[in-house]
Write a protein that holds these residues in place. Structure first.
Motif, PDB file in Angstrom:
ATOM      1  N   SER A 131       6.010  -2.702  -3.334  1.00  0.00           N
ATOM      2  CA  SER A 131       5.210  -2.153  -4.438  1.00  0.00           C
ATOM      3  C   SER A 131       5.398  -3.076  -5.633  1.00  0.00           C
ATOM      4  O   SER A 131       6.376  -3.848  -5.678  1.00  0.00           O
ATOM      5  N   GLN A 168      -3.439   6.519 -10.757  1.00  0.00           N
ATOM      6  CA  GLN A 168      -3.629   6.312  -9.314  1.00  0.00           C
ATOM      7  C   GLN A 168      -5.113   6.332  -8.967  1.00  0.00           C
ATOM      8  O   GLN A 168      -5.605   5.486  -8.227  1.00  0.00           O
ATOM      9  N   SER A 179       3.934   8.011  12.507  1.00  0.00           N
ATOM     10  CA  SER A 179       4.198   8.790  11.293  1.00  0.00           C
ATOM     11  C   SER A 179       4.737  10.107  11.818  1.00  0.00           C
ATOM     12  O   SER A 179       4.908  10.248  13.044  1.00  0.00           O
ATOM     13  N   ARG A 180       4.968  11.083  10.959  1.00  0.00           N
ATOM     14  CA  ARG A 180       5.503  12.349  11.470  1.00  0.00           C
ATOM     15  C   ARG A 180       4.405  13.254  12.024  1.00  0.00           C
ATOM     16  O   ARG A 180       4.678  14.142  12.795  1.00  0.00           O
ATOM     17  N   ASN A 181       3.153  13.048  11.600  1.00  0.00           N
ATOM     18  CA  ASN A 181       2.076  13.997  11.901  1.00  0.00           C
ATOM     19  C   ASN A 181       1.267  13.572  13.138  1.00  0.00           C
ATOM     20  O   ASN A 181       0.346  12.762  13.050  1.00  0.00           O
ATOM     21  N   THR A 203       5.641  -2.945   3.369  1.00  0.00           N
ATOM     22  CA  THR A 203       4.933  -2.500   2.171  1.00  0.00           C
ATOM     23  C   THR A 203       5.952  -2.172   1.082  1.00  0.00           C
ATOM     24  O   THR A 203       6.625  -1.147   1.124  1.00  0.00           O
ATOM     25  N   GLY A 209      -1.757   2.758   5.635  1.00  0.00           N
ATOM     26  CA  GLY A 209      -1.477   2.612   7.064  1.00  0.00           C
ATOM     27  C   GLY A 209      -2.671   2.986   7.918  1.00  0.00           C
ATOM     28  O   GLY A 209      -2.988   2.322   8.911  1.00  0.00           O
ATOM     29  N   PRO A 243       1.723  -3.908  -3.633  1.00  0.00           N
ATOM     30  CA  PRO A 243       0.531  -3.268  -4.191  1.00  0.00           C
ATOM     31  C   PRO A 243       0.783  -2.639  -5.559  1.00  0.00           C
ATOM     32  O   PRO A 243       1.845  -2.088  -5.835  1.00  0.00           O
ATOM     33  N   GLY A 244      -0.251  -2.729  -6.400  1.00  0.00           N
ATOM     34  CA  GLY A 244      -0.334  -1.876  -7.582  1.00  0.00           C
ATOM     35  C   GLY A 244      -0.973  -0.572  -7.138  1.00  0.00           C
ATOM     36  O   GLY A 244      -0.881  -0.189  -5.970  1.00  0.00           O
ATOM     37  N   HIS A 245      -1.637   0.132  -8.087  1.00  0.00           N
ATOM     38  CA  HIS A 245      -2.258   1.405  -7.708  1.00  0.00           C
ATOM     39  C   HIS A 245      -3.384   1.177  -6.691  1.00  0.00           C
ATOM     40  O   HIS A 245      -4.340   0.454  -6.969  1.00  0.00           O
ATOM     41  N   ILE A 246      -3.248   1.843  -5.556  1.00  0.00           N
ATOM     42  CA  ILE A 246      -4.295   1.859  -4.539  1.00  0.00           C
ATOM     43  C   ILE A 246      -4.647   3.332  -4.342  1.00  0.00           C
ATOM     44  O   ILE A 246      -3.741   4.183  -4.292  1.00  0.00           O
ATOM     45  N   GLY A 271       6.244   5.344   3.636  1.00  0.00           N
ATOM     46  CA  GLY A 271       6.973   5.399   2.372  1.00  0.00           C
ATOM     47  C   GLY A 271       6.619   6.632   1.584  1.00  0.00           C
ATOM     48  O   GLY A 271       5.581   7.266   1.805  1.00  0.00           O
ATOM     49  N   SER A 321      -0.701   7.648   9.402  1.00  0.00           N
ATOM     50  CA  SER A 321      -1.514   8.864   9.341  1.00  0.00           C
ATOM     51  C   SER A 321      -2.354   8.968   8.072  1.00  0.00           C
ATOM     52  O   SER A 321      -3.227   9.819   7.977  1.00  0.00           O
ATOM     53  N   TYR A 346      12.591   5.164  -6.161  1.00  0.00           N
ATOM     54  CA  TYR A 346      11.476   4.475  -5.482  1.00  0.00           C
ATOM     55  C   TYR A 346      11.545   2.976  -5.783  1.00  0.00           C
ATOM     56  O   TYR A 346      11.487   2.151  -4.866  1.00  0.00           O
ATOM     57  N   SER A 401      13.140   8.343   8.779  1.00  0.00           N
ATOM     58  CA  SER A 401      14.422   8.615   8.110  1.00  0.00           C
ATOM     59  C   SER A 401      15.494   9.078   9.096  1.00  0.00           C
ATOM     60  O   SER A 401      16.655   9.231   8.719  1.00  0.00           O
ATOM     61  N   LEU A 455       6.998   9.724  14.716  1.00  0.00           N
ATOM     62  CA  LEU A 455       8.338   9.242  14.368  1.00  0.00           C
ATOM     63  C   LEU A 455       8.637   9.567  12.904  1.00  0.00           C
ATOM     64  O   LEU A 455       7.819   9.295  12.025  1.00  0.00           O
TER      65      LEU A 455
END
Ligand SMILES: NC(=O)c1ccc[n+]([C@@H]2O[C@H](COP(=O)([O-])OP(=O)(O)OC[C@H]3O[C@@H](n4cnc5c(N)ncnc54)[C@H](OP(=O)(O)O)[C@@H]3O)[C@@H](O)[C@H]2O)c1
Length: 266
Positions: free
Chosen positions: A143, A212, A38-40, A141, A20, A186-189, A93, A16, A156, A66, A63
């Motif tokens: 980090s 960020q 995702s949840r939304n 994914t 992703g 990934p670093g900061h995206i 995440g 969402s 985290y 958790s 979905l």
């Protein structure tokens, strides 16, 4: 242009928003068929429409990763609806902003449930189908903090380290059944990840961290990610200068730990 993703079924969690969402858009342009989770639900339906794919080519499957019972049930339903799962992107995440001494254990557990147990539960539910169909590719994914500890991100970092232990084992155990595994580092995206991070008391952090905001664009990051997955890399490190810290920790750990205590963590 021909693409390895053309005609392939790709399930993306955390679709969402952020990485992703961009994965879904770039994969749709490369001819993939998608399962978006995702949840939304509303955001997923809007994304399905944005991809230009039909409802049959792009399933919207809300979905909460958790919820282990829901993950197993929903995976069963998806496997009835799609002919195969060629790629599973375990991308959902949540990040963290809180010192260890300020963070409730309930928050540590919540982060592990989403970032670690969510990914492994869904993978275990999909794996038999992947083996039966002759193979599949699991992408996870992680980090850069899956490679080292970093202030305000204890749970985290722990959840992302755990992913490496689990999914490197999967790679070794199931290679002979055609299972490929790629860990994204990934670093900061530039996404909403810091807004959506959880504080020590379990609240939404709700801020864009300056670090960020200076990160790599999500479009560029996902392009690099898809290239690395296509090449079947075991790991894809992606980001600006901060991503180099992975190599600093590996080759110069003493220097790394001296600097890590001085860097502004937000
Ligand atoms: N952006 C970065 O700098 C960065 C760096 C390293 C790693 N990462 C990792 O990249 C992944 C994607 O993050 P992002 O940067 O794209 O952040 P984001 O914009 O906050 O997206 C996070 C996604 O995860 C989903 N999600 C969160 N909790 C969930 C749950 N319980 N069940 C299902 N889905 C859930 C969210 O969807 P809903 O709210 O709709 O459920 C959303 O789609 C995460 O694993 C993150 O740790 C990001």
């Amino acid at each position: 242009m021909a693409s390895v993703y053309s005609g392939k079924w790709v399930w993306i969690t955390g679709a969402s928003s952020g990485i992703g969402r961009e994965l879904a858009l770039q994969l749709a342009r490369r001819g993939a068929h998608l399962v978006l989770s995702s949840r939304n639900r509303e955001k997923l339906v809007a994304l399905q429409q944005e991809t230009g794919l039909t409802e049959e080519q792009c399933l919207v499957v809300p979905l909460d990763v958790s919820d282990g019972t829901a993950v197993v049930r929903v995976a069963g339903e998806v496997l009835e609806r799609v002919p195969r799962v060629d790629y599973l992107f375990n991308n959902a995440g949540v990040s963290q902003r809180g010192l260890i001494r300020e963070t409730k254990v309930e928050v540590d557990r919540m982060i592990m449930e989403i970032n670690y147990f969510g990914a492994i539960t869904l993978t275990k539910a999909v794996l038999p189908r992947m083996i039966e169909q002759g193979g599949g590719h699991v992408v996870v994914t992680s980090s850069i903090v899956g490679k080292f500890g970093f202030p305000m991100r204890s749970a985290y970092a722990a959840s992302k380290h755990a992913l490496h232990g689990f999914f490197e084992t999967l790679l070794v155990e199931e290679k002979e059944h055609g299972i490929r595994v790629t860990l994204l580092v990934p670093g900061h995206i530039v996404t909403d990840v810091s807004y959506n991070a959880i504080t020590g008391s379990g609240e939404r952090y709700g801020k864009m961290d300056p670090g960020q905001a200076r990160g790599m664009t999500v479009e560029k990051a996902v392009k690099k990610i898809l290239h690395g997955v296509e090449k079947e890399k075991r790991e894809v490190v992606v980001g600006k200068a901060d991503a180099w810290s992975v190599y600093l920790k590996k080759y110069f750990p003493g220097l790394f730990f001296r600097l890590a205590g001085k860097v502004n963590p937000v």
